[in-house]
Write a protein that holds these residues in place. Structure first.
Motif, short mmCIF file in Angstrom:
data_model
loop_
_atom_site.label_atom_id
_atom_site.label_comp_id
_atom_site.label_asym_id
_atom_site.label_seq_id
_atom_site.Cartn_x
_atom_site.Cartn_y
_atom_site.Cartn_z
N GLU A 136 0.92 -0.97 -0.07
CA GLU A 136 0.07 0.04 0.01
C GLU A 136 0.91 1.33 -0.11
N LEU A 137 0.76 2.12 -1.00
CA LEU A 137 1.71 3.40 -1.27
C LEU A 137 0.88 4.39 -0.79
N ARG A 138 -0.56 4.66 -0.82
CA ARG A 138 -1.28 5.72 -0.60
C ARG A 138 -1.45 5.94 0.86
N LYS A 139 -1.77 7.06 1.33
CA LYS A 139 -1.78 7.29 2.78
C LYS A 139 -3.40 7.23 3.11
N ARG A 140 -3.87 6.14 3.68
CA ARG A 140 -5.21 5.79 4.04
C ARG A 140 -5.77 6.77 4.98
N LYS A 141 -5.01 7.41 5.96
CA LYS A 141 -5.40 8.37 6.87
C LYS A 141 -5.88 9.40 6.22
N VAL A 142 -5.31 10.08 5.16
CA VAL A 142 -5.72 11.38 4.51
C VAL A 142 -6.81 10.83 3.60
N GLU A 143 -6.77 9.97 2.98
CA GLU A 143 -8.18 9.46 1.95
C GLU A 143 -9.38 9.27 2.88
N SER A 144 -9.25 8.62 3.80
CA SER A 144 -10.28 8.30 4.83
C SER A 144 -10.90 9.84 5.43
N GLU A 145 -10.04 10.87 5.88
CA GLU A 145 -10.51 12.05 6.22
C GLU A 145 -11.26 12.74 4.85
N MET A 146 -10.43 12.65 3.74
CA MET A 146 -11.26 13.29 2.65
C MET A 146 -12.72 12.77 2.50
N GLU A 147 -12.66 11.36 2.38
CA GLU A 147 -14.05 10.58 2.10
C GLU A 147 -15.02 11.28 3.06
N GLY A 148 -14.52 11.26 4.33
CA GLY A 148 -15.39 11.53 5.40
C GLY A 148 -16.07 13.19 5.35
N GLY A 149 -15.31 13.75 4.74
CA GLY A 149 -15.78 15.20 4.35
C GLY A 149 -15.04 16.31 5.20
N GLU A 150 -14.01 15.70 5.95
CA GLU A 150 -13.23 16.53 6.75
C GLU A 150 -11.86 17.06 5.95
N THR A 151 -11.56 18.35 6.07
CA THR A 151 -10.16 18.62 5.42
C THR A 151 -9.07 18.26 6.39
N PRO A 152 -8.09 17.28 5.85
CA PRO A 152 -6.91 17.19 6.65
C PRO A 152 -6.01 18.05 6.77
N ALA A 153 -5.42 18.20 7.86
CA ALA A 153 -4.22 19.21 8.37
C ALA A 153 -3.38 19.07 7.45
N LEU A 154 -2.97 19.67 6.56
CA LEU A 154 -1.77 19.55 5.60
C LEU A 154 -0.60 20.33 6.24
N TYR A 155 -0.89 21.42 7.22
CA TYR A 155 0.43 22.08 7.59
C TYR A 155 0.12 22.36 9.11
N GLN A 156 1.08 22.76 9.72
CA GLN A 156 1.01 22.93 11.11
C GLN A 156 1.93 24.40 11.44
N VAL A 157 1.26 25.42 12.07
CA VAL A 157 1.65 26.74 12.47
C VAL A 157 2.65 26.45 13.43
N LEU A 158 3.89 26.74 13.36
CA LEU A 158 5.00 27.01 14.38
C LEU A 158 5.11 28.26 15.04
N PRO A 159 5.23 28.32 16.42
CA PRO A 159 5.37 29.26 17.15
C PRO A 159 6.54 30.09 16.85
#
Length: 435
Positions: free
Chosen positions: A308-331
């Motif tokens: 399995e080469l795809r990221k199942r976590k990102v795909e499941s979040e996208m299918e569920g309608g939730e936008t995955p966190a693609l970045y994180q703001v550093l203090p």
């Protein structure tokens, strides 16, 4: 007796077609022929060995006057010069002498737009020779065969053959058509269409040997044409496309979605697995056995059935309608002082999972110890060595910050002096200018 013969020279070289009869008289004939056969080599003009002088055969031939190119004639310069010459001839002697003393300029004035279009829009490239194409006597009188096409009749050729010239000139066959119908088309041009031989004759014409007749069509004993469609009955069948061909009208450049790609990949994997099972391929029992003591795959490292080469976590979040966190703001953290670095930044970012080391200003302190001093780790001497190292680090930072500040001040003064010098030069330039 020592001179090589022409036959022997042709046998010893790679390009015997460039060997000439006077090549054997050179000191090194093999080198001469090798130079002549070199790619992009330009031959010596042939008139070097002629008894008659160069271009002596053109004596008595009238040289045609220079003719202006067509794009310059379009400007109307020839008519203007002709009108000016006629006007000059009409003047009397007194007007001509007055013109010599006080000449008038701008007599031939052409519109600028016409001149611009003549040289930048309508200009044509002159005829040029290719590399190695030398001029020889009488070359301009030769026929340029690249401009001729087999089967086309010029008016001069039609007049020489006794054929009519005009609108209905194609209704009369050429005189060699009868011989071609008897012996066949010319072998040098197999794709040439000749009316009355392998192509239909023009409308309103008929076969026969009467005046204006197109002879007898070449057919076999069954009445079929020998060389092509001479009766014009196969043209429609050849031109019409076959109805059996199906043209695919689907878009070939459309991108597929990831879900469709994954489904197609799974289907292709299942088809491949079924094909392998149904093919009946059996591992040979003899002849291709792994030698004893050598294993191709170590234990515990078997090849998995599916990777399995795809990221199942990102795909499941996208299918569920939730936008995955693609970045994180550093203090962000501001630095009051530049520090020991020469090109340090005034702000830093706190990365998650990293903690600042203990020491002055949250930075670690390196203390060098000899192998003989390893037993001082948990003593007061180690603490004293640690404090001395911290003091030295602070002094180095202060010295380095002073050096950075001094360097920045020098650069600022230098830029200021250069700007002042440039301003002085500009002001001096405008002062010296006089209208």
């Amino acid at each position: 007796m020592t001179r090589m013969s022409i036959a022997a020279l042709k046998q010893q070289v790679a390009r015997p077609d460039v060997v000439e009869m006077h090549d054997v008289t050179s000191k090194d004939p093999l080198l001469l022929v090798a130079l002549k056969s070199t790619r992009n080599s330009v031959p010596v003009p042939r008139h070097w060995c002629f008894k008659r002088k160069y271009l002596q055969g053109k004596r008595g031939i009238e040289k045609p006057p220079f003719d202006l190119p067509e794009f310059i004639k379009k400007t109307g310069i020839m008519e203007m010069r002709q009108a000016l010459a006629e006007k000059e001839e009409a003047k009397n002697m007194k007007a001509k002498m007055r013109e010599k003393v006080r000449p008038k300029m701008g007599k031939i004035d052409i519109d600028y737009q016409k001149l611009h279009d003549a040289f930048f829009k309508w200009q044509t490239k002159p005829r040029m020779t290719i590399h190695g194409d030398l001029y020889y006597e009488g070359k301009e009188f030769e026929t340029r065969l690249k401009e001729k096409k087999p089967g086309d009749f010029s008016d001069d050729l039609r007049t020489a053959l006794g054929m009519p010239v005009g609108a209905n000139c194609n209704k009369i066959p050429p005189p060699w058509l009868i011989a071609m119908q008897r012996y066949g088309p010319p072998p040098s041009y197999p794709n040439l269409k000749i009316a009355g031989l392998n192509a239909p004759i023009p409308d309103g014409c008929s076969f026969g040997y009467h005046a204006g007749g197109w002879g007898k069509p070449p057919v076999d004993e069954h009445g079929k044409p020998l060389y092509g469609d001479v009766f014009g009955v196969q043209g429609k069948d050849f031109d019409a496309p076959s109805a059996d061909e199906e043209v695919e009208r689907t878009l070939w450049g459309e991108l597929e979605s990831e879900s469709e790609e994954s489904e197609s990949e799974e289907e292709s994997e299942e088809e491949e697995a079924e094909g392998v099972e149904e093919s009946g391929l059996v591992t040979p029992a003899e002849g291709l056995i792994t030698p004893s003591g050598v294993t191709s795959i170590p234990a515990g490292l078997e090849t998995p059935e599916m990777i399995e080469l795809r990221k199942r976590k990102v795909e499941s979040e996208m299918e569920g309608g939730e936008t995955p966190a693609l970045y994180q703001v550093l203090p962000e953290r501001r630095n009051e002082r530049v520090g020991a670095a020469m090109m340090a930044s005034t702000h830093t970012y706190e990365l998650p999972g990293r903690r600042p080391a203990a020491g002055a200003g949250g930075e670690g302190v390196e203390v060098a110890l000899d192998p003989s001093e390893l037993d001082l780790v948990d003593t007061d001497a180690m603490a004293q060595r640690y404090e001395e190292r911290i003091r030295e680090t602070q002094l180095e930072k202060e010295d380095l910050s002073d050096m950075v500040a001094e360097h920045a001040a020098k650069q600022k003064n230098k830029r200021k002096r250069q700007q002042q010098q440039q301003d002085d030069k500009k002001s001096k330039k405008y002062k010296e200018f006089k209208f």
